[in-house]
Scaffold this motif. Structure first.
Motif, short mmCIF file in Angstrom:
data_model
loop_
_atom_site.label_atom_id
_atom_site.label_comp_id
_atom_site.label_asym_id
_atom_site.label_seq_id
_atom_site.Cartn_x
_atom_site.Cartn_y
_atom_site.Cartn_z
N UNK A 33 -8.05 0.73 -10.25
CA UNK A 33 -8.71 0.56 -9.27
C UNK A 33 -7.76 0.92 -7.83
N UNK A 34 -6.37 1.14 -7.75
CA UNK A 34 -5.93 1.44 -7.10
C UNK A 34 -5.32 3.26 -7.19
N UNK A 35 -4.18 3.47 -6.12
CA UNK A 35 -3.70 4.80 -6.22
C UNK A 35 -2.52 3.99 -5.78
N UNK A 36 -1.90 5.78 -5.86
CA UNK A 36 0.04 5.13 -6.00
C UNK A 36 0.32 5.60 -4.58
N UNK A 37 -0.81 5.44 -4.00
CA UNK A 37 -0.15 4.75 -1.76
C UNK A 37 -0.59 3.52 -2.22
N UNK A 38 -1.09 2.86 -2.57
CA UNK A 38 -1.11 1.41 -2.43
C UNK A 38 0.53 0.94 -2.58
N UNK A 39 1.14 1.51 -2.93
CA UNK A 39 2.75 1.50 -3.19
C UNK A 39 3.33 1.70 -1.54
N UNK A 40 2.93 2.45 -0.29
CA UNK A 40 3.67 3.01 0.23
C UNK A 40 4.65 2.00 1.28
N UNK A 41 4.12 1.07 1.21
CA UNK A 41 5.00 -0.39 2.15
C UNK A 41 5.75 -0.49 1.18
N UNK A 42 6.09 -0.67 0.27
CA UNK A 42 6.47 -1.47 -1.38
C UNK A 42 7.61 0.23 -0.79
N UNK A 43 7.37 1.40 -0.76
CA UNK A 43 8.47 1.94 -1.10
C UNK A 43 9.18 2.63 -0.30
N UNK A 44 9.28 2.18 1.59
CA UNK A 44 9.34 2.09 2.20
C UNK A 44 11.16 0.75 1.81
N UNK A 45 9.96 -0.27 1.89
CA UNK A 45 11.26 -1.56 2.16
C UNK A 45 12.70 -1.24 1.01
N UNK A 46 11.79 -0.32 -0.54
CA UNK A 46 13.18 -0.27 -1.12
C UNK A 46 14.15 0.85 -0.61
N UNK A 47 13.60 2.49 0.12
CA UNK A 47 13.90 3.38 0.49
C UNK A 47 14.98 2.35 1.64
N UNK A 48 14.84 1.47 2.41
CA UNK A 48 15.48 0.52 3.45
C UNK A 48 16.26 -0.05 2.89
N UNK A 49 16.25 -0.79 1.86
CA UNK A 49 17.48 -1.37 1.50
C UNK A 49 18.51 -0.19 0.04
N UNK A 50 18.05 1.07 0.44
CA UNK A 50 19.07 1.74 -0.48
C UNK A 50 19.01 3.15 -1.51
N UNK A 51 17.37 2.76 -2.40
CA UNK A 51 16.75 3.06 -3.76
C UNK A 51 16.20 4.33 -2.58
N UNK A 268 1.81 -9.03 1.08
CA UNK A 268 2.82 -8.00 0.03
C UNK A 268 3.70 -7.74 0.24
N UNK A 269 4.66 -7.89 1.61
CA UNK A 269 5.71 -8.69 1.51
C UNK A 269 6.77 -9.38 1.04
N UNK A 270 6.16 -10.88 0.61
CA UNK A 270 7.07 -11.36 -0.03
C UNK A 270 6.99 -11.04 -1.77
N UNK A 271 5.87 -10.56 -2.23
CA UNK A 271 5.92 -10.00 -3.35
C UNK A 271 6.96 -8.98 -3.61
#
Length: 283
Positions: A33-51, A268-271
């Motif tokens: 019931x979700x798409x990959x776009x549900x991770x967009x904010x997470x992806x930005x956080x991990x990218x900022x952390x160097x991944x 979401x950010x806490x998780x």
């Protein structure tokens, strides 16, 4: 097994960028019931952390929520084994072993991928059950009832009504936020994986199984939501108990006052930070 020719260009572009960056990839796996776009904010956080974030869809996933709701038939007949093979094929194209983060059925898929020795560190959030996870709480049965009450749904794509989404995903947020989440994220989903998970302990040949004792599984964190109706404590804790028999690091965190929408709702950010802390420590 999925082949490179069946992996969409958008995913191949992400893989190419991750390889070119030379940073540790993090593969995000969404659930039903979700798409990959549900991770967009997470992806930005991990990218900022160097991944290097890579968010592949399931096979044939549409690009947008609007497209998905207009063409629900593309989701039908996707099985757990098929989707796990698809993600394994994506990971095979990465030059570094990735960390893997999954939610719901994506959490189950993340554990399956880890059980194949393909993950450097794994975070499984509110994971769907696999063979050997025995509890079936009433709330989980109710959350999956829109699919399981009709055997024909095994071969269909099934949308959730707002009321069904409110119970299964958004029970721990306000009515206004629940409606916003439904409009922004909810799409139809294949029925087959739910039937596979529901019968996993009755079918010795089920695809919904995890090689939890594989010494190459790597470090694993399971995150649960205290108020999750779809994957309540009994299920996530049972998965943890199965996994902690592994010789690798196995941890469990339950986040207070959170439902199944914990990866997409206003908290979401806490998780994400909990997942990122684990990945930083082990990958």
């Amino acid at each position: 097994m999925a082949t490179e020719s069946l992996i969409p260009q958008s995913t191949l572009d992400q893989v190419e960028a991750a390889n070119a960056a030379g940073r540790r990839p993090v593969v995000f796996i969404h659930g039903l019931w979700l798409l990959p776009s549900s991770w967009d904010r997470w992806a930005a956080v991990f990218e900022e952390a160097g991944y290097a974030a890579v968010s592949p869809g399931w096979p044939d996933d549409p690009e947008t929520v609007e497209e998905a709701n207009a063409h629900p038939e593309v989701f039908a007949n996707k099985t757990v084994g098929q989707v796990a093979d698809h993600y394994a094929a994506v990971i095979a194209l990465l030059e570094q072993k990735p960390a893997v983060v999954g939610h719901s059925f994506g959490g189950l898929l993340a554990q399956m991928v880890a059980g194949r020795g393909l993950s450097a560190a794994t975070v499984s959030i509110s994971p769907a059950p696999f063979r050997g996870v025995l509890p079936l709480p009433i709330s989980a049965l109710r959350a999956s009832s829109p699919v399981l009450t009709n055997p024909a749904n095994k071969h269909r794509a099934v949308p959730l009504t707002y009321e069904q989404f409110r119970y299964a995903f958004a029970n721990a947020v306000s009515e206004d936020e629940a409606k916003e989440l439904y409009d922004a994220f909810a799409v139809p989903a294949p029925g087959a994986p739910l039937f596979q998970a529901a019968s996993a302990n009755l079918n010795p040949w089920t695809q919904a199984k995890v090689k939890s004792k594989n010494p190459d599984r790597g470090p694993l964190l399971i995150i649960g939501g205290e108020q999750d109706h779809t994957v309540p404590h009994a299920i996530s804790n049972a998965a943890f108990k199965k996994q902690k028999r592994n010789e690798g690091v196995t941890e469990f965190v339950e986040i207070a006052n959170r439902g199944h929408a914990l990866t997409i709702d206003s908290g979401w950010r806490e998780v994400a930070d909990t997942a990122l802390g684990f990945v930083k420590q082990y990958a």
